[in-house]
Design an enzyme around this catalytic site. Sequence first.
Site, PDB file in Angstrom:
ATOM      1  N   THR A   1       1.441  -4.105   4.420  1.00  0.00           N
ATOM      2  CA  THR A   1       1.324  -4.523   5.828  1.00  0.00           C
ATOM      3  C   THR A   1       0.623  -6.091   6.151  1.00  0.00           C
ATOM      4  OG1 THR A   1      -1.157  -3.588   5.654  1.00  0.00           O
ATOM      5  CG2 THR A   1       0.773  -2.150   6.403  1.00  0.00           C
ATOM      6  N   ASP A   2       0.018  -6.668   5.038  1.00  0.00           N
ATOM      7  CA  ASP A   2      -0.882  -7.869   5.535  1.00  0.00           C
ATOM      8  C   ASP A   2       0.376  -8.975   5.809  1.00  0.00           C
ATOM      9  OD1 ASP A   2      -3.220  -6.795   4.924  1.00  0.00           O
ATOM     10  OD2 ASP A   2      -3.418  -7.332   2.845  1.00  0.00           O
TER      11      ASP A   2
ATOM     12  N   THR B   1       0.770  -1.302   0.132  1.00  0.00           N
ATOM     13  CA  THR B   1      -0.075   0.075   0.098  1.00  0.00           C
ATOM     14  C   THR B   1       0.735   1.421  -0.063  1.00  0.00           C
ATOM     15  OG1 THR B   1      -1.738  -1.175   1.070  1.00  0.00           O
ATOM     16  CG2 THR B   1      -1.876   1.286   1.333  1.00  0.00           C
TER      17      THR B   1
ATOM     18  N   SER C   1       1.636  -7.408  -0.762  1.00  0.00           N
ATOM     19  CA  SER C   1       2.617  -8.208   0.407  1.00  0.00           C
ATOM     20  C   SER C   1       1.897  -9.841   0.517  1.00  0.00           C
ATOM     21  CB  SER C   1       2.676  -7.499   1.754  1.00  0.00           C
ATOM     22  OG  SER C   1       1.016  -7.647   2.291  1.00  0.00           O
TER      23      SER C   1
END
Length: 322
Positions: free
Chosen positions: A88-89, A12, A55
Amino acid sequence: MKKISLITTGGTIASKEMSKGLLDSGALSGDELASLCQLPDGFDIKVIDLFQKPSMHINFDMMTAVKEAIEKELEDKSVTGVVVTHGTDSLEETAYFLDLTTNDSRPIVVTGSQRSPQEVGTDVYSNLRNSIFVAANELLHDVGVLVVFNERIYSARYVKKVHASNLQGFESFGYGYLGIIDNDLVSVYQKPIYHESYEIDGNKIPRVEIVKCYTGSDGLFIDAAVQNGVQGIVLEGVGRGQVTPYMLDSIQNALDKGVTVVMTTSAEEGKVYPAYGYVGSAHDLRSRGVILGEDYDSKKARIKLAVLLANGKRDIEQAFKL
């Protein structure tokens, strides 16, 4: 002037808006991302554009490529630290993988964002800027890989994504954060007292699967994992490390076939411990040969078990006590 290597992998933090309000994750190159941000003065920043991936497209091969890129940059002794941008995932998984497989005293910082660069109130610029200051800070030598998010500094071992969208997206339940960044000033309050690392150079990371336990769960997914040749299974049990009795035949079959099995808990805090004597308890499982995974969550335990197996370490049970 302090030299920082900025390795970008997408996510992101490097996204662009598509039609109908959707984001194209990882669309920006490293140079494009750096050009958008007001990076701090007084730093010599080198950008390495490694990937442009969401990610959840990252796998062990890509994590290894990030590790190798970091090590290449740190061959230059004048480099002060390294910052890795990441979606971030799966950020917590890559950060912990890097923590286990790198061994340099200089800071390695992983960061990302919950909002895209174009969104109102984006956290892209502050997270990246703060990460550079952390990577340049001598107080954060010899502490392993760090995650910087929303002005807080976390240890890679315990940090996890706790909110799908809020800017305060990461936490370390029970352990807290190591410090903060406030108006470019880094303050450190605590540090890990031990850092472990394992050599995996040239070794294929083996397949390790996670199987979650819930009421009535049986051995279906354990059997499927074994049939597909996994080398390790992480059980996400409940409480002190319990599973249903309906899983036991499959767990025993996996152990008999040489699969390494590690027990973790779905609880946010606390360790797996042999507190009960009934069938399916942590005590029962340990007596069968299951390794108790202490306070590791299932995703971190999977990363650690895969690295230990790739390293060829024999005493895996002792390694999980570190």
